[in-house]
Write a protein that holds these residues in place. Structure first.
Motif, PDB file in Angstrom:
ATOM      1  N   GLY A   1       0.821  -1.214   0.000  1.00 21.79           N
ATOM      2  CA  GLY A   1       0.000   0.000   0.000  1.00 21.79           C
ATOM      3  C   GLY A   1       0.852   1.260   0.000  1.00 21.79           C
ATOM      4  N   ASP A   2       1.925   1.273   0.808  1.00 20.39           N
ATOM      5  CA  ASP A   2       2.830   2.423   0.821  1.00 20.39           C
ATOM      6  C   ASP A   2       3.514   2.608  -0.523  1.00 20.39           C
ATOM      7  OD1 ASP A   2       2.476   3.553   3.286  1.00 20.39           O
ATOM      8  OD2 ASP A   2       4.104   2.445   4.253  1.00 20.39           O
ATOM      9  N   GLY A   3       3.953   1.527  -1.127  1.00 20.07           N
ATOM     10  CA  GLY A   3       4.625   1.623  -2.433  1.00 20.07           C
ATOM     11  C   GLY A   3       3.717   2.195  -3.501  1.00 20.07           C
ATOM     12  N   ALA A   4       2.482   1.718  -3.540  1.00 21.14           N
ATOM     13  CA  ALA A   4       1.524   2.242  -4.526  1.00 21.14           C
ATOM     14  C   ALA A   4       1.237   3.714  -4.274  1.00 21.14           C
ATOM     15  CB  ALA A   4       0.236   1.426  -4.467  1.00 21.14           C
ATOM     16  N   ARG A   5       1.106   4.094  -3.010  1.00 19.78           N
ATOM     17  CA  ARG A   5       0.849   5.495  -2.671  1.00 19.78           C
ATOM     18  C   ARG A   5       2.031   6.380  -3.036  1.00 19.78           C
ATOM     19  NH1 ARG A   5       0.459   6.428   3.095  1.00 19.78           N
ATOM     20  NH2 ARG A   5       1.368   8.457   3.049  1.00 19.78           N
ATOM     21  N   LEU A   6       3.256   5.918  -2.807  1.00 23.84           N
ATOM     22  CA  LEU A   6       4.444   6.694  -3.162  1.00 23.84           C
ATOM     23  C   LEU A   6       4.545   6.908  -4.669  1.00 23.84           C
ATOM     24  CD1 LEU A   6       7.052   5.189  -0.697  1.00 23.84           C
ATOM     25  CD2 LEU A   6       6.077   7.481  -0.632  1.00 23.84           C
ATOM     26  N   LEU A   7       4.240   5.873  -5.445  1.00 24.63           N
ATOM     27  CA  LEU A   7       4.250   6.025  -6.909  1.00 24.63           C
ATOM     28  C   LEU A   7       3.183   7.008  -7.373  1.00 24.63           C
ATOM     29  CD1 LEU A   7       4.883   2.394  -8.166  1.00 24.63           C
ATOM     30  CD2 LEU A   7       6.389   4.363  -8.399  1.00 24.63           C
ATOM     31  N   TYR A   8       2.003   6.943  -6.785  1.00 23.32           N
ATOM     32  CA  TYR A   8       0.924   7.864  -7.140  1.00 23.32           C
ATOM     33  C   TYR A   8       1.332   9.307  -6.822  1.00 23.32           C
ATOM     34  CZ  TYR A   8      -3.478  10.384  -6.744  1.00 23.32           C
ATOM     35  OH  TYR A   8      -4.462  11.317  -6.870  1.00 23.32           O
TER      36      TYR A   8
ATOM     37  N   ALA B   1      10.252  20.342  -6.785  1.00 21.83           N
ATOM     38  CA  ALA B   1       9.165  20.051  -5.849  1.00 21.83           C
ATOM     39  C   ALA B   1       9.563  18.873  -4.976  1.00 21.83           C
ATOM     40  CB  ALA B   1       7.885  19.722  -6.609  1.00 21.83           C
ATOM     41  N   GLN B   2       9.053  18.904  -3.768  1.00 26.29           N
ATOM     42  CA  GLN B   2       9.251  17.763  -2.885  1.00 26.29           C
ATOM     43  C   GLN B   2       8.006  17.569  -2.049  1.00 26.29           C
ATOM     44  OE1 GLN B   2      12.690  18.556  -0.492  1.00 26.29           O
ATOM     45  NE2 GLN B   2      11.520  19.610   1.079  1.00 26.29           N
ATOM     46  N   ALA B   3       7.835  16.348  -1.576  1.00 27.13           N
ATOM     47  CA  ALA B   3       6.692  16.034  -0.724  1.00 27.13           C
ATOM     48  C   ALA B   3       7.153  15.117   0.392  1.00 27.13           C
ATOM     49  CB  ALA B   3       5.582  15.364  -1.530  1.00 27.13           C
ATOM     50  N   ARG B   4       6.732  15.439   1.602  1.00 34.22           N
ATOM     51  CA  ARG B   4       6.969  14.563   2.747  1.00 34.22           C
ATOM     52  C   ARG B   4       5.753  13.650   2.878  1.00 34.22           C
ATOM     53  NH1 ARG B   4       6.849  17.157   7.516  1.00 34.22           N
ATOM     54  NH2 ARG B   4       5.677  18.824   6.565  1.00 34.22           N
ATOM     55  N   VAL B   5       6.010  12.345   2.908  1.00 30.27           N
ATOM     56  CA  VAL B   5       4.928  11.366   2.923  1.00 30.27           C
ATOM     57  C   VAL B   5       5.070  10.494   4.169  1.00 30.27           C
ATOM     58  CG1 VAL B   5       3.796   9.522   1.653  1.00 30.27           C
ATOM     59  CG2 VAL B   5       5.012  11.307   0.410  1.00 30.27           C
ATOM     60  N   PRO B   6       4.103  10.534   5.102  1.00 30.99           N
ATOM     61  CA  PRO B   6       4.156   9.618   6.241  1.00 30.99           C
ATOM     62  C   PRO B   6       3.844   8.197   5.780  1.00 30.99           C
ATOM     63  CG  PRO B   6       2.270  11.097   6.420  1.00 30.99           C
ATOM     64  CD  PRO B   6       3.010  11.469   5.177  1.00 30.99           C
ATOM     65  N   LEU B   7       4.642   7.240   6.252  1.00 34.08           N
ATOM     66  CA  LEU B   7       4.481   5.846   5.846  1.00 34.08           C
ATOM     67  C   LEU B   7       3.642   5.071   6.855  1.00 34.08           C
ATOM     68  CD1 LEU B   7       8.127   5.140   4.670  1.00 34.08           C
ATOM     69  CD2 LEU B   7       6.158   5.742   3.277  1.00 34.08           C
TER      70      LEU B   7
END
Length: 150
Positions: A34-41, A120-126
């Motif tokens: 789920g995290d991998g798919a969300r990171l790619l999106y 651009a950058q984004a911080r993504v909580p895992l």
């Protein structure tokens, strides 16, 4: 009293092993997927938004003669251009509250090469690491478009 056979003593142990397997292996693996798919999106959305911001800034530059005559950071400090780019960037990322990530954008304009660069950058909580964040970075550029070409 009749002694219990080995099979009778082990009755129900498969349920315990199944629960342990689900809790320790399968659920964390599904969270990782789920995290991998969300990171790619998010990376795709971030790249699209950064590209839109660069194009907006590139089309918003004024007259070519003024741009080349200044040859300094006045355009980089022009909050109108940077503001338009950031506005386009954040409009493209309207779903950031639902998907839970925190984007940011930096815009730089170069008068020598007539390029605008957007980082651009984004911080993504895992989910897997419970509160740790991963940072995704993208960079794009666009050639400046001028109203009065020579």
């Amino acid at each position: 009293m009749i002694p219990k056979t080995r099979r009778e003593r082990e009755r129900g142990s498969s349920l315990a092993w199944t629960a342990a397997f689900l809790g320790l292996v399968l659920i964390p693996l599904l969270m990782l997927v789920g995290d991998g798919a969300r990171l790619l999106y998010i990376r795709g959305r971030l790249a699209t938004a950064a590209d839109a911001a660069c194009e907006d800034a590139a089309w918003s530059t004024g007259d070519r003669a003024v741009w080349q005559a200044l040859k300094d950071d006045r355009y980089a400090l022009n909050w109108y251009l940077v503001g338009r780019a950031q506005s386009s960037f954040y409009q493209m990322l309207a779903e950031k509250g639902k998907v839970k990530y925190y984007p940011s954008l930096s815009v730089s304009l170069d008068s020598d090469t007539n390029l605008v660069t957007c980082r651009a950058q984004a911080r993504v909580p895992l989910m897997v690491t419970f509160g740790r964040e991963m940072t995704i970075r993208v960079s794009t550029w666009s050639k400046l478009r001028f109203a009065g070409l020579q």
